[in-house]
Design a protein around this motif. Structure first.
Motif, short mmCIF file in Angstrom:
data_model
loop_
_atom_site.label_atom_id
_atom_site.label_comp_id
_atom_site.label_asym_id
_atom_site.label_seq_id
_atom_site.Cartn_x
_atom_site.Cartn_y
_atom_site.Cartn_z
N ALA A 51 64.39 86.00 -12.35
CA ALA A 51 63.19 85.55 -13.06
C ALA A 51 62.48 84.42 -12.34
O ALA A 51 61.33 84.11 -12.64
N GLY A 52 63.18 83.79 -11.39
CA GLY A 52 62.55 82.69 -10.65
C GLY A 52 62.77 81.34 -11.28
O GLY A 52 62.16 80.35 -10.88
N PRO A 73 57.80 81.61 -10.78
CA PRO A 73 57.97 82.47 -11.95
C PRO A 73 56.65 83.06 -12.43
O PRO A 73 56.55 84.23 -12.79
N LYS A 74 55.61 82.22 -12.38
CA LYS A 74 54.29 82.64 -12.83
C LYS A 74 53.83 83.91 -12.12
O LYS A 74 53.28 84.81 -12.74
N ALA B 182 57.96 79.33 -21.13
CA ALA B 182 56.61 78.91 -20.76
C ALA B 182 56.38 79.06 -19.26
O ALA B 182 55.29 79.41 -18.82
N ARG B 183 57.42 78.80 -18.47
CA ARG B 183 57.26 78.95 -17.02
C ARG B 183 57.05 80.41 -16.65
O ARG B 183 56.24 80.74 -15.79
N LEU B 184 57.78 81.30 -17.33
CA LEU B 184 57.59 82.72 -17.06
C LEU B 184 56.20 83.16 -17.50
O LEU B 184 55.61 84.07 -16.93
N ASP B 185 55.67 82.49 -18.53
CA ASP B 185 54.34 82.85 -19.02
C ASP B 185 53.24 82.23 -18.16
O ASP B 185 52.07 82.28 -18.54
N GLY B 186 53.61 81.57 -17.09
CA GLY B 186 52.59 81.14 -16.15
C GLY B 186 52.27 79.66 -16.14
O GLY B 186 51.28 79.25 -15.55
N TYR B 187 53.09 78.85 -16.81
CA TYR B 187 52.83 77.42 -16.77
C TYR B 187 53.58 76.77 -15.61
O TYR B 187 54.70 77.15 -15.31
#
Lengths: 370, 285
Positions: A51-52, A73-74, B182-187
């Motif tokens: 997932a990073g 991750p983004k 939140a990091r996976l969601d792009g933050y």
């Protein structure tokens, strides 16, 4: 969507202990792969690296043919479902679902449309305006699932998504997730410590222990043809029985003895019997042991009934042999009680032989494993 | 009989509560009433419970003793130091909670800075600010003696360790999964801190801010030593009514009321928030 390839993935946190110690794995596009292992086996670290969220110590991660090692991750576009749901407590269900799209800069009306779509799939319209604290655990995980579905992710990762739910809900969510995977066709990595979950859900299972992968295979393969003692003991409920046996050479013919009692040689090892080590650990699942009140040609191993447990659809009998307690699972309920002396027959077709030193499964003459 | 026993217990409990309330609240009641008494009424024996109220004491405090200035100084100093404490404290505390730099040693070192009493560091502070006041930077930021900047720095330094320790548990209680999600969601890391972590830690930050504000508002020793007139704060102002001619009880109590009321209002207003913040920690996901 994309396939996922791991090459010699390693992770250490303190430079002494390897949480992940050289993992190579391929998840095909659209495949549901379960990462199964006891707690502390490195499966969560592996997942977090994919997932990073965690940096690699060494190794390579590809999505498709794209190297992901240094991608944030983004930009990996991985959607994740968390064991503890990880809903933002201050936001409503609607806002929780909208969150990934808002941070991606979607327009309000597009977000609204997408939320409606997902809500229709999951049937949670009535929860939209609630805060996470008003939801039951099952509802929370549905929303967690929904939030992960909002974007079109490259890879869908689930970290023990149903282990916090109660038993009934768990099996419902399990079939739900499986159906979702069939309908949407995402590449999924499902992390769990529950072998039953992995067996029920996965196209293939990767079984991990102490930072390495012990076996990768379909549920059927890992169940019937375990690579080693760890996999054999970890998969299946009630667990596989193990017996220490001696290979005896007697006038040109070979047989096995367990504490002086003669038993058959596993069917797949018969052809190559000269090459067997002196001692073999025999593994046999509880379903493949027969029980009789008197000894005969097949029923050669004596034992004494320890306890009989009737589960309704099956009866599990614990039986003490000389130094091992075996479990036998029968479809009918035999007229047995604790203390009865009985004789056991091990079905050679379903016996698996292991080398007690290397702990690996012994491979038969034709190259097929047990 | 059951009902009688309960009602007696209830009576006894309320009686006890009443006694305790009287013990604790009477001094405050006396302070407030005294501030409205004329000087003759204050000194009569036996003390008067019924009297004709007057605003003379307040007039004296604000017109003769320049309490407007003291209040303004206190608001500036307490407000600024609280803002600094919360800003630096939350950043430091968050990184301690998540990464624990120094394996706890730095965290402990921060605590040790609070192990000496204020009186032990007041002389070094005095010398530092005296010399700072003679430099350009010191002048620009009002860091000299009898200047508000000096007090802001002193209070910030003194409150920061406490704030870091208090907020630490609040940050620790925020589930890591929320940040991961939140990091996976792009933050980015910073966005996660500002948009996810800070809102969730708000109760803890509020509690810390209130404690920091209360401390700075009520602080006496630093203010007494480091200020003379221009930067004098309200607590020092109150003490100035102990004159060589005797204690001016009327103006003193009036000033004390002015000193207490704002913090009382703040505390009452934020009471629910504070108790919740202190007892429940942060949020469970």
């Amino acid at each position: 969507m994309a396939s996922v390839t791991l090459e010699e993935l390693r992770k250490t946190y303190d430079k002494k202990y390897w949480a992940v110690n050289g993992i190579s794995l391929q998840i095909a596009d659209g495949e549901l792969m379960a990462l199964l292992g006891p707690s502390g086996c490195g499966k969560s670290s592996t997942m977090r690296m994919i997932a990073g969220l965690e940096e690699l110590t060494s190794g390579k991660i590809y999505f498709g043919d794209q190297l992901m090692n240094r991608v944030t991750p983004k930009h990996r576009n991985v959607a994740m479902v968390f064991e503890t749901y990880a809903l933002y407590p201050t936001l409503s269900v609607y806002e929780n679902l909208a969150f990934p799209l808002r941070s991606a800069g979607w327009k309000n009306e597009d977000i609204e449309r997408r939320v409606r779509e997902i809500v229709d799939i999951l049937q949670v319209e009535h929860l939209l305006m609630h805060k996470p604290r008003d939801l039951s655990s099952g509802q929370s995980q549905l929303v967690g699932l929904g939030r992960a579905l909002m974007r079109q992710p490259n890879v869908f990762v689930m970290d023990e998504p149903i282990s916090h739910l109660d038993t009934r809900l768990r099996s419902r969510m399990r079939s739900y997730i499986k159906r979702l995977h069939i309908d949407l066709g995402y590449t999924m990595l499902y992390v769990t410590h529950d072998q039953e979950e992995a067996m029920a859900l996965a196209d293939r299972i990767a079984i991990m222990d102490q930072g390495i992968i012990r076996q990768i295979g379909t549920p059927d393969e890992v169940f019937h043809h375990p690579n080693d003692l760890f996999v054999a003991g970890f998969i299946g409920e009630p667990p596989m029985n193990f017996l220490e046996s001696q290979v005896v050479h007697d006038n040109g013919s070979y047989h096995l003895e367990v504490h002086g009692h003669r038993i058959a040689i596993p069917a797949n090892l018969k052809a190559n019997v000269q090459a067997l080590p002196e001692k073999i650990t025999i593994g046999i699942r509880p379903f493949y042991i027969g029980v009789s009140g008197t000894p005969d040609e097949q029923h050669t191993l004596p034992g004494r009934v320890f306890i009989v447990e009737s589960l309704g659809d099956a009866t599990v009998i614990s039986i003490d042999t000389d130094d091992t307690r075996l479990q036998v699972s029968l479809e009918h309920t035999p007229a047995l009680k604790s203390g009865d002396d009985i004789w056991l027959a091990l079905d050679p077709d379903y016996m698996v032989g292991f080398d007690p030193h290397s702990q690996l499964a012994l491979v038969g003459h034709n190259g097929s494993k047990a | 009989m059951e009902t009688q026993r309960i009602s007696f217990g209830l009576f006894f409990r309320h009686f006890l509560i009443l006694i305790i309330l009287i013990v604790f609240l009477f001094p405050i009641y006396w302070m407030i009433t005294t501030s409205f008494k004329s000087s003759e009424d204050i000194l009569t024996r036996p003390p008067k419970f019924v009297f004709e109220p007057t605003l003379d004491n307040y007039r004296f405090a604000f017109e003769e003793a320049d309490f407007t200035k003291f209040i303004r100084n206190t608001i500036i100093v307490a407000g600024l130091s609280t803002i600094l404490v919360v800003t630096f404290g939350s950043i430091a505390s968050y990184s301690f909670a998540r990464w624990n730099p120094g394996d706890g040693h730095i965290m402990f070192f921060i605590l040790t800075t609070r192990m000496m009493p204020a009186i032990a560091v007041i002389m070094p502070f005095f010398l530092i600010f005296r010399d700072l006041g003679k430099t350009d930077i010191g002048n620009r930021f009002y860091l000299g003696l009898d200047q508000p900047g000096a007090l802001v720095v002193a209070y910030t330094v003194f409150n920061l360790p406490f704030a870091i320790w208090l907020m630490h548990s609040f940050f620790q209680d925020i589930p890591m999964e929320l940040e991961d999600s939140a990091r996976l969601d792009g933050y980015s890391r910073l966005q996660v801190f500002f948009r996810v972590v800070l809102p969730l830690a708000a109760p803890g930050i509020a509690v810390t801010a209130i404690f920091s504000l209360l401390f700075a508002w009520n602080e006496f020793l630093f203010a007494f030593v480091l200020t003379r007139d221009d930067a004098r704060t309200i607590t020092v102002g109150v003490s100035s009514f102990q004159t060589q001619q005797g204690i001016l009880w009327g103006p003193l109590t009036a000033a004390a009321v002015v000193c207490v009321v704002p913090m009382l209002v703040v505390a009452l207003f934020l009471q629910r928030y504070m108790v919740r913040g202190l007892t429940f920690g942060a949020v469970r996901g």
